[in-house]
Design a protein around this motif. Structure first.
Motif, short mmCIF file in Angstrom:
data_model
loop_
_atom_site.label_atom_id
_atom_site.label_comp_id
_atom_site.label_asym_id
_atom_site.label_seq_id
_atom_site.Cartn_x
_atom_site.Cartn_y
_atom_site.Cartn_z
N THR A 61 0.83 -1.21 0.00
CA THR A 61 0.00 0.00 0.00
C THR A 61 0.87 1.26 0.00
O THR A 61 0.62 2.20 -0.79
CB THR A 61 -0.92 0.00 1.23
OG1 THR A 61 -1.79 -1.12 1.19
CG2 THR A 61 -1.75 1.29 1.28
N LEU A 62 1.85 1.30 0.89
CA LEU A 62 2.71 2.48 0.98
C LEU A 62 3.49 2.70 -0.32
O LEU A 62 3.61 3.83 -0.80
CB LEU A 62 3.69 2.32 2.15
CG LEU A 62 3.07 2.26 3.56
CD1 LEU A 62 4.14 2.00 4.60
CD2 LEU A 62 2.32 3.56 3.88
N LEU A 63 4.02 1.62 -0.89
CA LEU A 63 4.79 1.74 -2.14
C LEU A 63 3.89 2.19 -3.29
O LEU A 63 4.27 3.06 -4.08
CB LEU A 63 5.43 0.40 -2.48
CG LEU A 63 6.28 0.36 -3.75
CD1 LEU A 63 7.44 1.35 -3.65
CD2 LEU A 63 6.80 -1.05 -4.01
N ALA A 64 2.69 1.63 -3.37
CA ALA A 64 1.77 1.99 -4.44
C ALA A 64 1.34 3.45 -4.35
O ALA A 64 1.27 4.16 -5.37
CB ALA A 64 0.55 1.08 -4.40
N TYR A 65 1.05 3.91 -3.14
CA TYR A 65 0.65 5.30 -2.95
C TYR A 65 1.77 6.24 -3.36
O TYR A 65 1.55 7.25 -4.05
CB TYR A 65 0.26 5.53 -1.50
CG TYR A 65 -0.17 6.95 -1.18
CD1 TYR A 65 -1.46 7.38 -1.45
CD2 TYR A 65 0.71 7.86 -0.60
CE1 TYR A 65 -1.87 8.68 -1.16
CE2 TYR A 65 0.33 9.15 -0.30
CZ TYR A 65 -0.96 9.55 -0.58
OH TYR A 65 -1.34 10.85 -0.31
N LEU A 82 -2.61 10.79 6.53
CA LEU A 82 -3.18 10.47 7.84
C LEU A 82 -3.75 9.06 7.87
O LEU A 82 -3.57 8.33 8.85
CB LEU A 82 -4.27 11.49 8.20
CG LEU A 82 -3.80 12.84 8.74
CD1 LEU A 82 -4.97 13.81 8.87
CD2 LEU A 82 -3.11 12.65 10.09
N VAL A 83 -4.45 8.66 6.82
CA VAL A 83 -4.99 7.30 6.77
C VAL A 83 -3.85 6.28 6.76
O VAL A 83 -3.91 5.25 7.44
CB VAL A 83 -5.90 7.10 5.53
CG1 VAL A 83 -6.36 5.65 5.44
CG2 VAL A 83 -7.10 8.03 5.60
N LEU A 84 -2.81 6.57 5.99
CA LEU A 84 -1.66 5.67 5.94
C LEU A 84 -0.94 5.61 7.30
O LEU A 84 -0.45 4.56 7.70
CB LEU A 84 -0.69 6.11 4.85
CG LEU A 84 -1.20 6.01 3.42
CD1 LEU A 84 -0.18 6.56 2.43
CD2 LEU A 84 -1.54 4.56 3.07
N THR A 88 -0.56 2.16 9.27
CA THR A 88 0.77 1.66 9.61
C THR A 88 0.98 1.59 11.12
O THR A 88 1.57 0.62 11.63
CB THR A 88 1.84 2.57 8.98
OG1 THR A 88 1.61 2.68 7.57
CG2 THR A 88 3.24 2.02 9.21
N GLY A 89 0.49 2.59 11.83
CA GLY A 89 0.65 2.60 13.29
C GLY A 89 -0.03 1.41 13.94
O GLY A 89 0.55 0.73 14.80
N LEU A 90 -1.26 1.13 13.54
CA LEU A 90 -1.95 -0.03 14.10
C LEU A 90 -1.31 -1.33 13.63
O LEU A 90 -1.30 -2.33 14.35
CB LEU A 90 -3.43 0.00 13.70
CG LEU A 90 -4.26 1.13 14.33
CD1 LEU A 90 -5.71 1.02 13.91
CD2 LEU A 90 -4.16 1.12 15.84
N GLY A 91 -0.76 -1.30 12.40
CA GLY A 91 -0.04 -2.48 11.91
C GLY A 91 1.17 -2.80 12.76
O GLY A 91 1.48 -3.97 13.00
N VAL A 92 1.86 -1.77 13.23
CA VAL A 92 3.02 -1.97 14.11
C VAL A 92 2.58 -2.60 15.44
O VAL A 92 3.24 -3.52 15.96
CB VAL A 92 3.75 -0.63 14.37
CG1 VAL A 92 4.80 -0.79 15.46
CG2 VAL A 92 4.40 -0.13 13.08
N VAL A 93 1.46 -2.13 15.98
CA VAL A 93 0.93 -2.72 17.21
C VAL A 93 0.61 -4.19 16.98
O VAL A 93 0.95 -5.06 17.80
CB VAL A 93 -0.34 -1.97 17.68
CG1 VAL A 93 -0.95 -2.67 18.90
CG2 VAL A 93 -0.01 -0.51 18.01
N LEU A 274 -9.85 1.34 7.32
CA LEU A 274 -11.29 1.52 7.10
C LEU A 274 -11.84 2.66 7.96
O LEU A 274 -12.61 3.50 7.49
CB LEU A 274 -12.03 0.22 7.41
CG LEU A 274 -11.88 -0.92 6.40
CD1 LEU A 274 -12.59 -2.17 6.91
CD2 LEU A 274 -12.43 -0.51 5.04
N ALA A 275 -11.45 2.67 9.23
CA ALA A 275 -11.91 3.73 10.13
C ALA A 275 -11.41 5.09 9.66
O ALA A 275 -12.15 6.08 9.67
CB ALA A 275 -11.44 3.45 11.55
N GLY A 276 -10.14 5.16 9.25
CA GLY A 276 -9.59 6.42 8.77
C GLY A 276 -10.31 6.94 7.54
O GLY A 276 -10.62 8.14 7.44
N LEU A 277 -10.61 6.05 6.60
CA LEU A 277 -11.34 6.45 5.40
C LEU A 277 -12.75 6.94 5.76
O LEU A 277 -13.24 7.92 5.20
CB LEU A 277 -11.42 5.28 4.42
CG LEU A 277 -10.12 4.92 3.70
CD1 LEU A 277 -10.28 3.60 2.96
CD2 LEU A 277 -9.71 6.03 2.73
#
Length: 362
Positions: A61-65, A82-84, A88-93, A274-277
């Motif tokens: 996702t990050l690379l594509a964006y 902000l969505v990214l 990413t932050g929740l992904g780290v958790v 999803l929540a960010g969007l």
């Protein structure tokens, strides 16, 4: 529109061809899934399957964006970043949670308190930043108004800016926790959460594109009375396309029999995205319809726990709901496909409601 297509295509290719490379890396490091003994016995064969596959989805996702903006030489927007950041932050958790499970070979990774603290810190940072960075038109990525198909008249800042900020942070944390944990609970069968998420992100590609064409900040919009006050709708569509493509490519390897699991790394990240969007596209309550499958599965857990604590009896053979049907004798693939159908129906209903509101106000 070209940025949307580029983002979707790049993330699809990265996830499709990058996932097997990641699988080999995880196998060499022996990073396999731990399976609980009190779950369905059919899951015991999945013990040792590589997990933490959500890292591929996040990376793709990050690379594509980044490539979508680099190829077209357009700057990223605050809303997209902000969505990214939230994803990413929740992904780290989730990654920390997965890593502890693997390294200690147990079903418990981070403690519930540590996990909630990590989600809370990322969510608070997102919510506070979302009310900053006004554009030249004075629009911020988010607003303190509760939104359904667009901002409603219910403003959380009714008691002043300070109270509005606090209430908005609390409301955002509820949405983020609900979405991330909903996807996490759904991620119990091969491909189930990945396929359902792909559909919901596809819906946000359409919503963001439509909002961009009818934006209040788009000088070409011909329907000013029905325009959408969303800060960066086209870039939100780019983010949604990037995540959708990554999920689609990952699904090739995550479908039954799964060669890799997304783990909490993926489920928390996808729920956060999803929540960010939903928050930044001003469709907060609409997410309940679009993600109806996640809502049903989450409710099954709440009802199961509540019933057992109040009466000592269980409503389902096992919760979340998909495991109830497993113990009832349904095949895993059958459950996944039928739940995908349900997810698709909810997405169709949500898109129908979204478009109907615009037509009715004509």
């Amino acid at each position: 529109m070209r940025a949307v297509l580029i983002a979707g295509a790049v993330s699809l290719v990265v996830a499709l061809f990058g996932t097997p490379l990641y699988i080999r890396f995880l196998v060499r490091r022996k990073y396999g899934q731990f399976v609980r003994d009190d779950g369905p016995t059919s899951h015991h064969t999945k013990r040792g399957t590589p997990t933490m596959g959500g890292a591929v989805i996040i990376g793709g996702t990050l690379l594509a964006y980044a490539l979508a903006h680099l190829v077209l030489w357009t700057p990223p927007t605050v809303s997209g970043l902000l969505v990214l950041f939230l994803m990413t932050g929740l992904g780290v958790v989730g990654f920390l949670d997965d890593f502890l499970k693997i390294s200690k070979q147990r079903s418990l990774g981070l403690s519930a308190r540590a996990k909630l603290l990590g989600q809370g810190l990322v969510g608070i940072a997102f919510a506070v930043l979302a009310l900053q960075f006004p554009s030249g038109d004075g629009a911020t990525p988010a607003s303190t108004n509760i939104s359904f198909l667009r901002d409603t008249r219910f403003d959380l800042a009714f008691g002043g800016a300070a109270l509005g900020l606090v209430l908005f942070v609390i409301w955002s944390l509820l949405l983020i926790a609900g979405a991330s944990n909903g996807v996490n609970l759904t991620d119990g069968l091969d491909g189930l959460a990945t396929g359902a998420c792909t559909m919901v992100f596809a819906a946000y590609v359409l919503i963001g594109t439509f909002q961009s064409n009818q934006s209040c900040y788009n000088p070409l919009s011909q329907f000013e009375a029905r325009c959408y006050e969303v800060r960066d709708p086209r870039d939100l569509a780019v983010v949604a396309a990037a995540v959708m493509g990554a999920c689609f490519g990952f699904l090739w390897w995550n479908a039954s029999p799964a060669k890799i699991f997304m783990g909490d790394t993926g489920s928390l990240a996808l729920g956060g995205a999803l929540a960010g969007l939903a928050i930044l596209s001003r469709t907060q309550v609409l997410l309940v319809i679009l993600g109806g499958l996640f809502v049903i599965i989450t409710l099954s857990v709440i009802l199961q726990v509540g019933s057992f604590k109040l009466s000592g009896k269980r409503i389902f053979r096992m919760a979340p709901l998909q495991h109830h049907f497993e113990l009832a004798g349904w095949g895993e693939v059958t459950i996944v496909i039928r739940f995908w159908i349900i997810a698709g129906l909810f997405v169709s209903l949500g898109l129908g409601v979204f478009y109907a509101q615009w037509v009715v106000n004509a």
